[in-house]
Each structure stands twice: as structure tokens, then as C-alpha cells.
Design a protein around this motif. Structure first.
Motif, PDB file in Angstrom:
ATOM      1  N   GLN A  11       3.059   3.725   6.480  1.00 31.14           N
ATOM      2  CA  GLN A  11       3.884   4.852   6.888  1.00 31.14           C
ATOM      3  C   GLN A  11       4.666   4.530   8.160  1.00 31.14           C
ATOM      4  OE1 GLN A  11       4.492   7.476   5.218  1.00 31.14           O
ATOM      5  NE2 GLN A  11       2.784   7.793   3.792  1.00 31.14           N
ATOM      6  N   LEU A  12       5.819   5.139   8.278  1.00 33.33           N
ATOM      7  CA  LEU A  12       6.649   4.968   9.461  1.00 33.33           C
ATOM      8  C   LEU A  12       5.992   5.623  10.673  1.00 33.33           C
ATOM      9  CD1 LEU A  12       9.429   4.126  10.691  1.00 33.33           C
ATOM     10  CD2 LEU A  12      10.245   6.411  10.025  1.00 33.33           C
TER      11      LEU A  12
ATOM     12  N   ARG B  86       0.829  -1.214   0.000  1.00 32.43           N
ATOM     13  CA  ARG B  86       0.000   0.000   0.000  1.00 32.43           C
ATOM     14  C   ARG B  86       0.859   1.260   0.000  1.00 32.43           C
ATOM     15  NH1 ARG B  86      -3.609  -3.461   3.009  1.00 32.43           N
ATOM     16  NH2 ARG B  86      -2.502  -3.103   4.963  1.00 32.43           N
ATOM     17  N   LEU B  87       1.970   1.216   0.728  1.00 29.79           N
ATOM     18  CA  LEU B  87       2.856   2.377   0.733  1.00 29.79           C
ATOM     19  C   LEU B  87       3.466   2.598  -0.644  1.00 29.79           C
ATOM     20  CD1 LEU B  87       4.359   4.603   2.305  1.00 29.79           C
ATOM     21  CD2 LEU B  87       6.120   2.894   2.825  1.00 29.79           C
ATOM     22  N   ALA B  88       3.914   1.529  -1.287  1.00 30.37           N
ATOM     23  CA  ALA B  88       4.559   1.649  -2.593  1.00 30.37           C
ATOM     24  C   ALA B  88       3.616   2.214  -3.641  1.00 30.37           C
ATOM     25  CB  ALA B  88       5.089   0.286  -3.043  1.00 30.37           C
TER      26      ALA B  88
ATOM     27  N   LEU C  78      16.338   6.918  -5.558  1.00 28.85           N
ATOM     28  CA  LEU C  78      16.827   5.610  -5.152  1.00 28.85           C
ATOM     29  C   LEU C  78      15.908   4.515  -5.682  1.00 28.85           C
ATOM     30  CD1 LEU C  78      17.892   6.286  -1.455  1.00 28.85           C
ATOM     31  CD2 LEU C  78      19.397   5.597  -3.345  1.00 28.85           C
ATOM     32  N   PRO C  79      16.426   3.310  -5.928  1.00 27.74           N
ATOM     33  CA  PRO C  79      15.608   2.241  -6.506  1.00 27.74           C
ATOM     34  C   PRO C  79      14.398   1.887  -5.647  1.00 27.74           C
ATOM     35  CG  PRO C  79      17.934   1.663  -6.614  1.00 27.74           C
ATOM     36  CD  PRO C  79      17.839   2.890  -5.757  1.00 27.74           C
ATOM     37  N   ALA C  80      13.362   1.389  -6.311  1.00 23.54           N
ATOM     38  CA  ALA C  80      12.158   0.922  -5.629  1.00 23.54           C
ATOM     39  C   ALA C  80      12.052  -0.594  -5.675  1.00 23.54           C
ATOM     40  CB  ALA C  80      10.917   1.552  -6.256  1.00 23.54           C
TER      41      ALA C  80
ATOM     42  N   ALA D 105       7.743   4.417  -2.571  1.00 22.97           N
ATOM     43  CA  ALA D 105       8.152   3.137  -3.146  1.00 22.97           C
ATOM     44  C   ALA D 105       9.519   2.699  -2.630  1.00 22.97           C
ATOM     45  CB  ALA D 105       8.169   3.224  -4.670  1.00 22.97           C
ATOM     46  N   THR D 106      10.431   3.647  -2.462  1.00 29.11           N
ATOM     47  CA  THR D 106      11.740   3.306  -1.913  1.00 29.11           C
ATOM     48  C   THR D 106      11.623   2.883  -0.459  1.00 29.11           C
ATOM     49  OG1 THR D 106      12.973   4.728  -3.430  1.00 29.11           O
ATOM     50  CG2 THR D 106      14.015   4.241  -1.319  1.00 29.11           C
ATOM     51  N   ARG D 107      10.769   3.555   0.295  1.00 27.80           N
ATOM     52  CA  ARG D 107      10.571   3.177   1.704  1.00 27.80           C
ATOM     53  C   ARG D 107      10.010   1.765   1.814  1.00 27.80           C
ATOM     54  NH1 ARG D 107      10.449   7.400   5.454  1.00 27.80           N
ATOM     55  NH2 ARG D 107      11.299   9.291   4.526  1.00 27.80           N
ATOM     56  N   ALA D 108       9.054   1.448   0.938  1.00 25.19           N
ATOM     57  CA  ALA D 108       8.493   0.098   0.942  1.00 25.19           C
ATOM     58  C   ALA D 108       9.576  -0.931   0.624  1.00 25.19           C
ATOM     59  CB  ALA D 108       7.352   0.003  -0.062  1.00 25.19           C
ATOM     60  N   ALA D 109      10.450  -0.598  -0.327  1.00 25.74           N
ATOM     61  CA  ALA D 109      11.545  -1.501  -0.658  1.00 25.74           C
ATOM     62  C   ALA D 109      12.502  -1.666   0.519  1.00 25.74           C
ATOM     63  CB  ALA D 109      12.286  -0.987  -1.892  1.00 25.74           C
TER      64      ALA D 109
END
Length: 312
Positions: free
Chosen positions: A280-281, A90-92, A189-191, A229-233
Motif C-alpha cells: 500500500q502507498l 502482494r498488492l496485486a 485501467l490495465p493491470a 492490481a493497477t497500482r502494483a502495475a
């Protein structure tokens, strides 16, 4: 704060399952045997084409060659993995956001224990980053508040003569620019987890990759304008590391409950707490409740940044 020791310590999805993998996953599901990470539950179940419903810790599996249904217990860690996978998905799917400034607002919490009582210290901490990179970063740190943690702590504090509650107050947070960890700006940054992991590891200085990835990812989540998307990764990279556990039902120091990535020895265990609905964080904290960074706001905004406390 020194409890995290992030500066000192730092500082997959799966390809389509082949026949052997599918058969192994089928055996695990039908036999109720715990699988090993990083096989994500939904991927494994889909790979074996088994109609399954995960709810309340059980999976209902149609018996092969029959019409009956056998119910097998789903290990708690597997259920937590499924929660994290769904939250990361969901975040991505969220857009990167718009605005001239990226803003992260959090509350830093430290609980100082004395012989007879515990004091909770809190301070508001806001970090701004300009999208055009012309200004760089701006930082606001609010005053520290300090109060006995519970009514019993207040009584014990008063019995001790009501000494200064801010005698050992929160130190200033040490910042470094996460963009320097990689050759790619945070917003690009990559996802994809594998590519992101490789990008972060390019900057390692020979320390243990797990500790480096944990520390660098934690700071990228807090102090860099990374995309959803990067955070999800990042979540998925961390979940696949040796020594990292995924735990559901973890509560942060503000009482918000989520799914957590947990790493470290029992005496110094750290947690990244994630909202189960949005991904989310919520917080980065010590599992013993001694300290935390509680995230209150994170994302792009057109609200003007303050002009003071500029650094780059």
C-alpha cells in the motif's frame, strides 16, 4: 503544494527468458556482477534455475560441478528491487474492494524553514469519489496546524519574538481529475505494466515520457480509485523508467519505513514510499523532508460522504 511541481512537470512481466538471457543472468549471479533493471531478481534467478537464498544482502549459489557453495554480495539496488517486486505482488493479489464510495484520507505536511527555526504545518485532506459516478467527487480539507518542529526550533522561535507560525501556511491543494488522462475509467485501467504504460502515454502532450509517467502515476495513486492490481502495475512501470531508483529503508515524515521509488535531481528529488508488507502507498514526499502527502486511508467504503465541498 509547489514543491512537488507535479502539475507543471506532467501535466515489464519479462517474457520467458531465452537461452542467451539465462546464460547472461547465470554469469551475473555467479560473478556477483550487478545487473541492469528492469530484470527483476526473482525472475532472473528462476530463469537460470539456480537455488538461491537472498537474505541479509548475500546470495548462496551452489557451485556448478561441485558440492561447495560460493557466497556473492547482492547489490543493494537489486535487494531493493526484490522488496518492491514482492510488495507489488502482494498488492496485486488484493481484491478491488466494495462500497459506494472510494475514500482517500491523507495528511499534507510542509516544513517551512526560516533563518533560525523550522515550522511544521499539517492539514487533513480527504477525497471521496462515488462509484456510480452520479455525484462525482467530494473533498474535505481540515484546518492547518503549525508548530515548531523540534524543541530547539521552539526555543529559537520564542527568541525571535514568537511570530505567527502560520504566516506562510499550506496553500489549497490543486486537484485535477486523473480520469481525463486516459480514455479508460480508473477502475478499469490495465493491470499489466506494458499496457498500463501505453494507456497513460496516450495522453502525453510531447513532454518527456519519464516526467509525464511519474507525475501522472503519482496523481493516479493519490487521486483516482485505481484497483490494487493497477497500482502494483504502476509501481513496476515507474521502477523501469530511466532516472528512477528503488531504495529500501526509506522513512516518511511520520516515521513509517518502506521501500521507495525515487526520481529527480538532488535539489528536487521526489519519493513514492510503499509499505513493504502490503504494497500500500504510504506517502509521496520530497526526499529533503520539506513536504509530504502522508496517506492514512485508501479504498472503498460504505461510509457516507459529506454533502459539502462537492466538485467534479
Amino acid at each position: 503544494m509547489k514543491e512537488f511541481q507535479l502539475i507543471d512537470e506532467v501535466m515489464p512481466h519479462l517474457p520467458p527468458a531465452d537461452h542467451a538471457t539465462a546464460m547472461a543472468a547465470r554469469a551475473r549471479v555467479l560473478g556477483g556482477v550487478r545487473r541492469r533493471r528492469p530484470v527483476w531478481p526473482r525472475v532472473a534467478l528462476a530463469a537460470v534455475a539456480v537455488s538461491a537464498v537472498i537474505a541479509g544482502g548475500f546470495v548462496a549459489v551452489p557451485l556448478l560441478g561441485g558440492t561447495g557453495v560460493r557466497t556473492a554480495t547482492v547489490p543493494a539496488a537489486d535487494a531493493a528491487d526484490a522488496v518492491l517486486d514482492a510488495a507489488a505482488g502482494r498488492l496485486a493479489a488484493q481484491p478491488p474492494g466494495t462500497g459506494a464510495w472510494w475514500r482517500r484520507e491523507m495528511v499534507r505536511v510542509s516544513r517551512v524553514r526560516t533563518a533560525t527555526y523550522t515550522v511544521e504545518q499539517r492539514a487533513r485532506d480527504v477525497l471521496w469519489a462515488s462509484r456510480d459516478r452520479k455525484v462525482g467527487y467530494r473533498h474535505q480539507r481540515g484546518p492547518v496546524s503549525a508548530e515548531p518542529l523540534t524543541p530547539a526550533d521552539r526555543q529559537a522561535w520564542q527568541a525571535a519574538g514568537s511570530p505567527d507560525l502560520c504566516d506562510d501556511c499550506l496553500p489549497g491543494k490543486i486537484y485535477f481529475t486523473p480520469l481525463k488522462l486516459t480514455t479508460t475509467p480508473a477502475t478499469r485501467l490495465p493491470a499489466e505494466p506494458g499496457a498500463l504504460k501505453a494507456e497513460i502515454l496516450r495522453a502525453t502532450d510531447g513532454r518527456a515520457p519519464e516526467a509525464w509517467l511519474w507525475g501522472a502515476s503519482a496523481w493516479l495513486l493519490l487521486d483516482a480509485e485505481t484497483t490494487p492490481a493497477t497500482r502494483a502495475a504502476l509501481y513496476r512501470v515507474l521502477a523501469g523508467l530511466p532516472g528512477v531508483r528503488v531504495e529500501d529503508g526509506v522513512t516518511d515524515l511520520d516515521g513509517r519505513t518502506g521501500v521507495a521509488l525515487t526520481y529527480g535531481e538532488a535539489s528536487a528529488r521526489q519519493q513514492i514510499v510503499i509499505d513493504r508488507d502490503s504494497g500500500q502507498l504510504l506517502a509521496i514526499q520530497e526526499s529533503d523532508g520539506s513536504s509530504a502527502y502522508l496517506v492514512k486511508r485508501l479504498g472503498w467504503t460504505d461510509d457516507p460522504a459529506p454533502k459539502e465541498s462537492t466538485f467534479s
